[in-house]
Structures are given as C-alpha cells and as structure tokens.
Motif scaffolding. Structure first.
Motif, mmCIF file in Angstrom:
data_model
loop_
_atom_site.group_PDB
_atom_site.id
_atom_site.type_symbol
_atom_site.label_atom_id
_atom_site.label_comp_id
_atom_site.label_asym_id
_atom_site.label_seq_id
_atom_site.Cartn_x
_atom_site.Cartn_y
_atom_site.Cartn_z
ATOM 1 N N ARG A 127 34.937 46.106 36.957
ATOM 2 C CA ARG A 127 34.858 45.147 35.855
ATOM 3 C C ARG A 127 34.093 43.843 36.472
ATOM 4 O O ARG A 127 33.261 43.300 35.760
ATOM 5 C CB ARG A 127 36.184 44.663 35.630
ATOM 6 C CG ARG A 127 36.512 43.513 34.640
ATOM 7 C CD ARG A 127 36.060 43.793 33.412
ATOM 8 N NE ARG A 127 36.299 42.758 32.122
ATOM 9 C CZ ARG A 127 37.450 42.197 31.776
ATOM 10 N NH1 ARG A 127 38.337 43.328 31.818
ATOM 11 N NH2 ARG A 127 37.423 41.370 30.967
ATOM 12 N N ARG B 222 30.445 44.598 36.322
ATOM 13 C CA ARG B 222 29.640 44.201 35.173
ATOM 14 C C ARG B 222 29.483 42.501 34.873
ATOM 15 O O ARG B 222 28.530 42.265 34.284
ATOM 16 C CB ARG B 222 30.579 44.822 33.946
ATOM 17 C CG ARG B 222 30.734 46.130 33.993
ATOM 18 C CD ARG B 222 31.205 46.751 32.689
ATOM 19 N NE ARG B 222 32.340 46.342 32.172
ATOM 20 C CZ ARG B 222 33.746 47.143 32.558
ATOM 21 N NH1 ARG B 222 33.641 48.260 33.075
ATOM 22 N NH2 ARG B 222 34.647 46.664 32.230
ATOM 23 N N SER B 223 30.421 41.862 35.405
ATOM 24 C CA SER B 223 30.512 40.539 35.142
ATOM 25 C C SER B 223 29.067 39.869 36.082
ATOM 26 O O SER B 223 28.569 38.992 35.506
ATOM 27 C CB SER B 223 31.666 39.809 35.573
ATOM 28 O OG SER B 223 32.867 40.181 34.778
ATOM 29 N N SER C 240 26.108 37.762 34.886
ATOM 30 C CA SER C 240 25.487 36.441 35.265
ATOM 31 C C SER C 240 24.047 36.639 35.865
ATOM 32 O O SER C 240 23.447 35.635 35.774
ATOM 33 C CB SER C 240 26.475 36.220 36.440
ATOM 34 O OG SER C 240 26.166 36.836 37.738
ATOM 35 N N PHE D 85 31.633 33.169 36.254
ATOM 36 C CA PHE D 85 32.684 33.747 36.342
ATOM 37 C C PHE D 85 33.351 33.675 37.702
ATOM 38 O O PHE D 85 32.420 33.185 38.554
ATOM 39 C CB PHE D 85 32.726 35.467 35.889
ATOM 40 C CG PHE D 85 31.995 36.160 37.159
ATOM 41 C CD1 PHE D 85 32.836 36.925 38.095
ATOM 42 C CD2 PHE D 85 30.739 36.295 37.165
ATOM 43 C CE1 PHE D 85 32.104 37.657 38.852
ATOM 44 C CE2 PHE D 85 30.027 37.006 38.228
ATOM 45 C CZ PHE D 85 30.768 37.833 39.044
ATOM 46 N N GLU E 49 36.167 34.961 33.408
ATOM 47 C CA GLU E 49 34.980 35.380 32.753
ATOM 48 C C GLU E 49 34.713 34.259 31.815
ATOM 49 O O GLU E 49 35.620 33.725 30.985
ATOM 50 C CB GLU E 49 34.659 36.628 32.042
ATOM 51 C CG GLU E 49 34.706 37.649 33.047
ATOM 52 C CD GLU E 49 34.686 39.011 32.514
ATOM 53 O OE1 GLU E 49 34.109 40.143 32.934
ATOM 54 O OE2 GLU E 49 35.274 39.335 30.856
ATOM 55 N N SER F 85 30.837 32.580 40.738
ATOM 56 C CA SER F 85 29.697 33.468 40.986
ATOM 57 C C SER F 85 28.740 32.480 41.138
ATOM 58 O O SER F 85 28.436 31.292 40.820
ATOM 59 C CB SER F 85 29.573 33.960 39.607
ATOM 60 O OG SER F 85 29.505 33.277 38.725
#
Length: 742
Positions: free
Chosen positions: A136, A139-140, A144, A152, A215, A256
């Motif tokens: 997961r 994917r974030s 970004s 996130f 997120e 992030s």
C-alpha cells in the motif's frame, strides 16, 4: 522430501512433537491457536484426539496406529477438529516417524494445516500484516512521484512496555489486540476517506508495533498532529478482562519527500524517529528531522563499512569455553562475533550488531556464524580427543526470528554441512522470545525438530516469568552475569539463582552460569546447582586454534586463579597451566611480596627506584598463559623528574553524550575502577582497570567496555578549559590504569 525440507515447509503450520514412550505431545502455540486453546492445552494425546468429532475419532486413531506398525516413515490424512468457539475446522495432518534400531516407533513430529481458512490476517490483532502495508505504501509513493502535491506519511506507533501491564491471566497479546481495536475505531472517526485522495491504512508489524499510513495530507504538520492525537487517545486505559490497563506508547513519523525510492526507506526513517522518542523518555511522538538525518548518516557510514567488512574478511568468530562444573571439562563453546576495522581497530559488537539488525545485515552475518559453527564443531569432534560431545552455541538475534526465511536458510546450512547430532545450540534472549512469543516458539520448535538445541540467554533480564518456561521448547537456561555476581552478597539474589536452578533442573533443563570471574563465585554457583559455567575465570574468548588447544588440554583448572578480578580480566585468555605455570606465578608473587617488604613497590618520593623484576608476559596474539607464555626480564624505565603521585580517588565533572541529547555526571577514578556517576541510571557503569579502554577521539573521551561505548567531554565553556581538562583526565587514567590507554 527430507526432514529439513519438511521442517521448512511446515514452519507456518500447527506443529506438534509426540514422545510415544512417554505418551506426551508438545503442541506449538500455532497449534493451540488453531483449536482456540491458547495457554490451556496440556501435553496429553487427548488434547488432539479429544477434539476430533466422535464420528471420525476411531478412524483417525486406527489409521495412525496402522502407519506406526507398518514401519513406514510418514503418514498424511485429513480430519476435522473442534474449535473452542464451537466451529469445526477441516485440517490436513502430516507426521514424520522416528524409529529405534529395532524398528519401533519412538517419536512422531507432525503438523496440522487449517485448510478451511480462506483469508490470512494477523492472528493476534486481525489487522493486515507488514507485507500488505508495504504494498500500500509503495502505491502511495508512486502517486507522490507522479503528483508532488500528493503528500502522505508513515507513523510507526509502538507499545513500549506491554509486559508491565500483564497480570496472571492476561497476556501481552490481549493488550495489543485491544490497542488494535482502538486504533481502527479512532482512525475511522478522525481520518475519513474522501474523493481528494484522503485515506488511511493500519497494519500490525509485530511486537506491539503498528504501522499507520496517512494519504492525502495537507502537509507535514498535519501528520504530526495526527500522531500527537493518537498518543493522547492511546494513553487512555484499556479494558482487558476485568482490569483497566495503562500502556506507555511512543511514535515516530516520516513524511513523503523527494529522495525516497522505496517504502522501506520511509519505514526506516519512521523507526529512527521512534528510536529518538524512546531515547527521550518515551510517551511522545517524534518527527524525522535533521537530527535524525545526522544519526542516519553515521549509521549509513557504519553500514557501508559493515557491508565491506563482510566481503573482506574483517569479521571473525572467537570462542569462549563453557565448562562442565562437575568435571571441569569443556562441554562447549559460545561463538562470538568480532570486527577488526582497518582504521578504527576493534569495533564493539554493542555498536555494530544493532546497526546490522536495523539494516538487515544481521541475516547474512548470522548465517555466516552459523555455518562456521557447524564446521568447527564437526572438526573438533573429529580431531580432539574426548570431544565427541562438545557443542557450539550461536546467538540468534530477535531480528532473525522475525525473518520469514530464517528457518529455510538455517536448514540449508545444516544440510550442506552434513550436520548431525546435538552439536549446535541456538541462544535466544529472553526478550527476543517474548516480543513475539508465538512466532519465536514456532521457529525454535522447527529447528529443534531438525536436531538443534535451544538456550535462553541472559535469563532474568527480560520480562518473562519462571512459569512460562514450561511452554517453551528449551534445553538450556543461561543465568545473566549480573545475577551471578549478585550472589556474592547473599540475600535475595542468592535465593533467586537457587530457585532458577532448581526449577530448571525439575524441567530437565541444563543451567549455565555466566560471568564467573573468581574462584569464590565458581564455588557459589556449584553449590546452587548450576551444572555449567562460563566466564573469564576459565578463559576469555579465543581464536579457534586456541580453542582447539583448550580442548586438547582436557580439564580447565582454576585453583591458581585466585587473583583480583581487575588483574584477572586483563588476561588475554586462560586455560589450565601445568606445574611450571603455578611455580612461575608463585615466584612472581613471592618476589612482589619481598619487594613490597623492602619498600620498593610503594612509589613514594623517598623510596629508591625498583630493581629489575622478572615479570610474566604473554606473547601478542597468544590465547592465554596456559598455551603460550614466557618469562622475560624488563629493565626499569629511565629516570624521570619526580611528579606528585595521583590521588587514590579522583572525580571529574563531565557531560555524557547520548545519541540524542546528553546528561551530566562525574567520572570517578580509583586505583581499581573507573565509574560514571550520571544523572540517568541507565548511563551509569563501573569497570575494572583492565575491563575497558580509553581513547581521545574528536575532542571527546571514548570509553569502551565489553558491551558498550561511552563518549564524554569535560565541562568547560572555553576551548582552553576544555583542552586542559581533557588532558588532565587522560593523564590520570594513563597513570592509574596504564593498561586502559594502550
């Protein structure tokens, strides 16, 4: 399929080990969880057969009995098991049969697999696991990178001391499960999904640590605000059974940013921030910032050196004897890792092992030590007279127990090295088992089924209880050195060690007392029922050639070692010496007494300089005085201007530098010890004159003991005061404890 492959394949199943002559079955925690009987299952075969529905029970019994009589090597069948909640689980059952020389079945090692399950979740909390979270977060991270406006964060939230809240009927798992439910509820209420990409995910990383993905953040400040809010909510008491329990919780957050290439890096930085939160006292949330970056930079440098060391042979294994106290013969050795850095010299394991654990390097390092130990024990058993039963123990890091591939890789080594018998003991710390008991016990049970023995290391320093020993697959219990030394004063510690030894004996466990440094301690642990001993009284850790020489020597004598602990700790290794060695020590002691009576050893200003004295010196690199030693005469040093003798007790105000922050205290120097009396209890230490080294590095005093490195700088505002006090401390240490400055 051979036995090793079977152990690896069935590692995640409900394992059991059936002693047929004794009529007892040891069920793993995973098996107990399979039937909903955690902590309540006994060792009778009826724990298994009594849960089979009546209409299948006799058929299953008959099928197994037939396989045992047919002299086959294994069996497979399917049946149902009644769960504690009333449901019925369809399981497959596999068993490997061990027979004696006459062909009679004496043991069955087996596993049950729940084949009704369709969804795999973390059994302790019902949350997703670490692998789901990484997918997961990946994917974030991709989102970004495509859209810099998409922000996130990863929060690593940990229950620092779940064991402090345990009662007689609750387990750490109950508290962790309650924490998981609260996190789910509060996150759903406070961080709802939206069409703008706002969402969250929660996973359980194990050992009471939770991963939270946020997120669609508005910025880094919002991430920190969420972490602070969660800490406040987790500080509320938990209802576990009929009790209210308070848990200490800390958190680390990473947001992030450009530069992250994979989600593992974000987890690493969140872990760095969590470490900082804990080092500042816990119960707080810390954000990964420039201080963390600097700490990470130093760690990456050490990590880079460690990777290079793996390839260039700077890491080596040394061996410390474990002695059978009833016969004074060597029963085994503990394999210990050492690193000789080309620029820094010897690097303390306390410094590089945690880095290896955090970066994953502990995997290849640990497996390398395991392979070396298997080869060495085979060689010793083959070549050394009377060494047919010698073993080598290898420390297993908690990080290795968390790795999914450890059992498979260890089994590959055992197969490649043609390992057989009981020559390998795996040492696991008490806290390492307790941080994820079910997973650790499953792995250790798999390895025991492959023929390996298991020991708990440093027993007494963790947070388990003696009663928990009954459910662990153990062969040895090693009593922590602090407990052993504590018996010198008698009282409570004496009774604690006596109780540990007595209970271990009733459970059929061998007891190894660590940290034996004096003949008095040796006699004390013998009287308390400890069967084995380890410590500097017998020998320091030595290279494998010296260890082989110790084995060839047979017994280890300690009668001649009634020396002050500080002097004894300075010896580079010990083994029994012949009569000539005793005579040499006697002559040296006699000469010292004569010179003392003549006033030549007093060192006062009115006394004549000493005459040449015959001293015993061990050649550099020699494993100990009983192996390679010689007497040589040393000429007196050239005359020097008289100086004022250093005081017998001196104290220096210093600042102790932590990884994050510092504390003030005093370095106290006496003729026998160096101590730090600091503001924080965990920073204090006391080391004998030969049990530490002292160096000046980058304007700081660096003290290295056997297990830790301390960095101090003198109090003083100006550079002149700092330099003067630094030189003063170094001068007195070199004069009172010259061996520490070499």
């Amino acid at each position: 399929m051979d036995r090793f492959s079977w152990v690896v394949e069935k590692g995640n199943e409900g394992l059991w080990d059936w002693d047929l002559p004794a009529g007892r079955i040891h069920f793993s925690p995973r098996w107990q969880a399979l039937v909903g009987g955690e902590g309540s299952c006994g060792s009778s075969p009826e724990e298994w057969f009594g849960r089979i529905p009546p209409d299948e029970r006799e058929a299953v019994r008959s099928a197994i009995d037939a396989r045992l009589k047919e002299r086959c090597g294994r069996f497979e069948l399917e049946h149902r098991l009644l769960h504690a909640d009333g449901s019925r689980r369809r399981v497959s059952c596999t068993g490997i049969i061990t027979r004696d020389p006459d062909g009679r079945a004496v043991r069955v090692a087996g596993a049950h697999t729940d084949i009704t399950a369709s969804v795999a979740v973390d059994p302790e909390t019902g949350l997703a696991g670490r692998s789901f979270f990484l997918d997961r977060a990946a994917r974030s991270l991709l989102a970004s990178q495509r859209d810099p406006a998409f922000v996130f964060a990863v929060i690593l939230l940990a229950i620092d001391r779940p064991e402090a809240a345990e009662g007689p009927s609750e387990t750490g798992g109950a508290l962790v499960s309650a924490a998981a439910r609260r996190l789910e509820t509060r996150m759903k209420a406070g961080y709802r999904p939206s069409s703008s990409g706002r969402d969250h995910a929660i996973a359980h990383a194990g050992a009471g640590e939770f991963l939270i993905l946020l997120e669609g953040l508005g910025g880094a400040d919002e991430a920190q605000a969420v972490a602070d809010r969660l800490l406040g909510e987790m500080a509320e008491p938990f209802r576990v059974g009929d009790r209210e329990i308070f848990a200490a919780v800390s958190a680390g957050t990473a947001v992030s940013a450009s530069g992250y290439e994979n989600p593992e890096d974000m987890l690493r930085d969140a872990d760095t921030a969590l470490h900082r939160a804990r080092s500042l006292g816990g119960g707080r949330a810390e954000f990964f910032d420039t201080a963390g970056l600097e700490a990470a930079r130093r760690e990456r440098a050490l990590q880079s050196d460690l990777r290079r060391a793996l390839g260039e042979g700077e890491l080596r294994v040394v061996y410390q004897p474990i002695v059978d106290l009833s016969s004074s013969r060597i029963a085994g050795f503990e394999a210990l890792l050492r690193w000789r850095h080309p620029e820094r010299g010897e690097v303390s394991p306390a410094e590089f092992i945690p880095v290896a654990e955090r970066t994953g390097l502990i995997g290849p390092i640990g497996l390398g030590v395991l392979r070396e130990a298997c080869r060495q024990v085979k060689a010793w058993r083959k070549s050394a007279p009377g060494a047919g039963g010698v073993w080598v123990s290898v420390n297993v890091s908690p990080a290795q127990l968390r790795g999914e591939s450890f059992v498979r890789e260890a089994a590959d080594i055992l197969r490649d090295e043609a390992y057989a018998g009981d020559g390998l003991v795996l040492e696991v710390t008490e806290s390492g088992i307790m941080e994820n008991t079910q997973a650790a016990v499953r792995i250790l049970m798999q390895l025991r089924l492959a023929g390996v023995r298991v020991a708990i290391d440093d027993f007494g320093t963790g947070h388990s209880s003696l009663s928990r020993l009954c459910g662990l697959p153990l062969d040895f219990l090693k009593i922590d050195p602090s407990f052993v030394r504590g018996t010198e004063s008698g009282g409570d510690m004496l009774e604690v060690v006596r109780s540990i030894s007595g209970l271990a004996g009733r459970l059929g466990l061998g007891v190894i007392a660590e940290g034996i440094e004096t003949p008095a301690l040796l006699e004390r642990v013998r009287s308390l029922g400890c069967g084995y001993g380890q410590g500097f009284l017998f020998s320091r850790p030595v290279e494998r050639e010296a260890a082989a020489a110790l084995l060839e020597g047979g017994t280890i004598g300690v009668e001649e070692r009634a020396l002050p602990a500080a002097r004894r700790e300075g010896a580079p290794g010990r083994r029994r010496g012949g009569g000539r060695w005793n005579i040499k020590w006697g002559l040296a002691a006699l000469a010292a007494l004569v010179l003392l009576g003549m006033g030549y050893l007093g060192g006062g200003p009115d006394k004549a300089p000493p005459a040449p004295v015959a001293t015993l010196a061990v050649e550099p690199g020699a494993p100990g005085p009983g192996i390679q030693a010689q007497a040589r005469a040393e000429a007196p040093p050239p005359a020097a201007p008289k100086e004022e003798a250093p005081p017998a007790d001196y104290s220096f105000p210093v600042i102790h530098d932590h990884r994050f922050g510092s504390c003030g205290g005093r370095l106290r120097l006496t003729s026998d010890t160096l101590s730090y009396l600091g503001g924080k209890k965990e920073c204090r230490f006391s080391a004998g004159r030969s049990a530490y080294t002292c160096r000046i590095e980058d304007g700081k005093i660096v003290i290295r003991t056997e297990g830790r490195t301390y960095r101090f700088h003198p109090e003083g505002d100006s550079p002149e005061t700092h330099a003067r006090r630094l030189g003063e401390i170094q001068r007195y240490i070199s004069r009172l404890h010259p061996e520490a400055s070499r």
